[in-house]
Design a protein around this motif. Structure first.
Motif, short mmCIF file in Angstrom:
data_model
loop_
_atom_site.label_atom_id
_atom_site.label_comp_id
_atom_site.label_asym_id
_atom_site.label_seq_id
_atom_site.Cartn_x
_atom_site.Cartn_y
_atom_site.Cartn_z
N PHE A 18 0.85 -1.19 0.00
CA PHE A 18 0.00 0.00 0.00
C PHE A 18 0.89 1.24 0.00
O PHE A 18 1.82 1.36 0.78
CB PHE A 18 -0.84 -0.05 1.28
CG PHE A 18 -1.89 1.02 1.43
CD1 PHE A 18 -1.57 2.37 1.54
CD2 PHE A 18 -3.23 0.67 1.51
CE1 PHE A 18 -2.53 3.34 1.70
CE2 PHE A 18 -4.20 1.64 1.69
CZ PHE A 18 -3.86 2.97 1.78
N VAL A 19 0.62 2.18 -0.91
CA VAL A 19 1.38 3.43 -0.93
C VAL A 19 0.65 4.43 -0.03
O VAL A 19 -0.45 4.89 -0.34
CB VAL A 19 1.54 3.99 -2.35
CG1 VAL A 19 2.45 5.21 -2.32
CG2 VAL A 19 2.12 2.93 -3.28
N VAL A 20 1.26 4.74 1.10
CA VAL A 20 0.63 5.56 2.13
C VAL A 20 0.59 7.03 1.75
O VAL A 20 -0.40 7.74 1.96
CB VAL A 20 1.36 5.38 3.48
CG1 VAL A 20 0.77 6.28 4.56
CG2 VAL A 20 1.32 3.92 3.90
N LEU A 34 5.64 3.60 1.81
CA LEU A 34 4.88 2.37 1.69
C LEU A 34 4.52 1.78 3.05
O LEU A 34 5.18 2.05 4.06
CB LEU A 34 5.67 1.33 0.88
CG LEU A 34 5.52 1.40 -0.65
CD1 LEU A 34 6.01 2.73 -1.20
CD2 LEU A 34 6.25 0.24 -1.30
N GLY A 35 3.49 0.97 3.02
CA GLY A 35 3.02 0.32 4.24
C GLY A 35 3.97 -0.72 4.79
O GLY A 35 3.79 -1.17 5.92
N ASP A 36 4.99 -1.12 4.01
CA ASP A 36 5.97 -2.07 4.52
C ASP A 36 7.15 -1.36 5.20
O ASP A 36 8.13 -2.01 5.58
CB ASP A 36 6.47 -2.99 3.41
CG ASP A 36 7.20 -2.25 2.28
OD1 ASP A 36 7.40 -1.03 2.40
OD2 ASP A 36 7.55 -2.91 1.29
N GLY A 37 7.07 -0.04 5.32
CA GLY A 37 8.11 0.72 6.00
C GLY A 37 9.18 1.28 5.10
O GLY A 37 10.05 2.03 5.57
N SER A 38 9.15 0.96 3.82
CA SER A 38 10.18 1.45 2.91
C SER A 38 9.73 2.72 2.21
O SER A 38 8.54 3.04 2.15
CB SER A 38 10.50 0.37 1.86
OG SER A 38 9.38 0.17 1.00
N HIS A 54 11.61 2.21 7.96
CA HIS A 54 10.95 1.88 9.23
C HIS A 54 10.78 0.38 9.40
O HIS A 54 10.54 -0.35 8.44
CB HIS A 54 9.58 2.57 9.30
CG HIS A 54 9.66 4.06 9.31
ND1 HIS A 54 9.94 4.78 10.46
CD2 HIS A 54 9.51 4.97 8.32
CE1 HIS A 54 9.95 6.08 10.16
NE2 HIS A 54 9.70 6.22 8.87
N ASP A 55 10.88 -0.06 10.65
CA ASP A 55 10.64 -1.44 11.01
C ASP A 55 9.15 -1.58 11.30
O ASP A 55 8.72 -1.61 12.45
CB ASP A 55 11.48 -1.83 12.22
CG ASP A 55 11.34 -3.31 12.56
OD1 ASP A 55 10.80 -4.06 11.72
OD2 ASP A 55 11.72 -3.70 13.68
N GLY A 56 8.36 -1.66 10.25
CA GLY A 56 6.90 -1.62 10.36
C GLY A 56 6.39 -0.74 9.24
O GLY A 56 7.04 -0.60 8.20
N ALA A 57 5.25 -0.13 9.44
CA ALA A 57 4.66 0.70 8.39
C ALA A 57 5.14 2.14 8.47
O ALA A 57 5.36 2.67 9.56
CB ALA A 57 3.13 0.66 8.49
N CYS A 58 5.29 2.75 7.32
CA CYS A 58 5.49 4.19 7.27
C CYS A 58 4.10 4.82 7.38
O CYS A 58 3.17 4.44 6.66
CB CYS A 58 6.16 4.59 5.97
SG CYS A 58 6.49 6.36 5.85
#
Length: 331
Positions: A18-20, A34-38, A54-58
């Motif tokens: 998901f693109v936040v 992104l929702g994967d933290g990158s 991020h270690d988790g979601a951005c």
């Protein structure tokens, strides 16, 4: 009706999450969070650089006061990510998400919310303000000297560089989730947990109720002159007038764009001309000028659009969607 392109032109990518959010920095580099933290950084030549941020979601993304970007995540970290993919940790909170960020370009201040606290970073100086409920939104005034903090039952206004002070309270019952200042500093508007906006005229704290939305307002943008507030949450863009002393009081908003069987999910105002870009829950992206009711379709991708952003010079539009689709379109 003109043909609706899958993507008018430009470049597009399909990411794995998901693109936040999306944004451009002052140098013209683009970033997709992104929702994967990158983060995906894209330079003017179109080269893509992946940053494990991020270690988790951005959860939040904004242009940094100079070049690069500020991001917050559910790992409790606030980061500066340079256009060269360098990563510097600005703050870290324990057991709290950072999903609210505000940046003041004129003063270089950065604010973030974590739980019930809002903190302003001024170089090495940190000033923290506590509230009775969770921070719902942050916004600096146009000069970057005052911070508005949205929370339950209203907004607190804090002077950015004064540690010992009492906040000015603007009260309205309910949960306030986002906040924005008008460009002239005369009005303050919040999004609500309900399908509504609430506002205050700051010289006398007069209340403004803006209701009638079928869904929550999750995206908004001021036009380039600061005289109109574009909002999501309806089948067409709802544009509130902020002219004269009364602003939108006793005035009907303008509705812009085509009538589709979908809702507006993201808006962005063009920085150089009187125009708004809008993304919809059915994947449509279109642009309309204030002085020309004709609609130009940019994309029709199917997945709900999660974010839009114009480059500072207005020559490119960044598009982000819930299924990982991202694009940069010349405008």
């Amino acid at each position: 009706m003109t043909a609706q392109p899958e993507l008018r032109d430009g470049r597009s990518w399909s990411f794995d999450a998901f693109v936040v959010a999306c944004a451009f920095d002052g140098s013209g580099a683009a970033a997709f969070a992104l929702g994967d933290g990158s983060l995906r950084l894209i330079d003017r030549a179109g080269a893509v650089n992946e940053v494990a941020a991020h270690d988790g979601a951005c959860l939040a993304l904004a242009p940094a006061p100079a070049d690069g970007f500020i991001s917050g995540g559910d790992d409790g970290r606030l980061l500066h990510v340079g256009a060269d993919a360098s990563v510097v940790e600005l703050a870290k909170t324990k057991g709290k998400w950072i999903e609210q960020i505000a940046v003041a370009p004129d003063t270089g201040l950065i604010a973030y919310g974590a739980g019930k606290e809002a903190t302003i970073l001024d170089g090495a100086t940190r000033t923290t303000f506590s509230h009775a409920s969770t921070v719902g939104g942050l916004s600096f005034d146009p000069k970057g000297r005052r911070l508005a903090v949205a929370h339950y039952d209203g907004v607190s206004l804090w002077w950015a560089k004064a540690s010992a002070q009492e906040a000015k309270r603007l009260k309205w019952k309910g949960s306030h989730l986002g906040v924005t200042w008008s460009d002239d500093g005369r009005f303050l508007v919040t999004t609500m947990q309900e399908n509504a906006l609430h506002g205050w005229r700051l010289d006398d704290a007069a209340d403004m109720r803006m209701t009638g939305y079928p869904a929550k307002v999750k995206s908004w943008a001021w036009d380039r002159r600061g005289k109109c507030l574009f909002t999501s949450g309806a089948p067409r863009v709802i544009a509130w007038p902020f002219t004269g002393r009364a602003g939108p009081m006793d005035k009907e908003p303008r509705e812009m764009g085509p009538q589709r069987d979908a809702l507006i999910t993201a808006v962005a105002a063009h920085p150089r001309i009187d125009a708004v870009a809008a993304g919809m829950s059915d994947g449509a992206v279109w642009v309309e000028r204030l002085d020309d009711p004709g609609t130009e379709y940019i994309a029709l991708k199917g997945a709900p659009i999660s974010a839009l952003a114009f480059s500072p010079d207005g020559t490119r539009l960044a598009i982000a969607a819930e299924n990982g689709f991202a694009a940069l379109v010349p405008f």
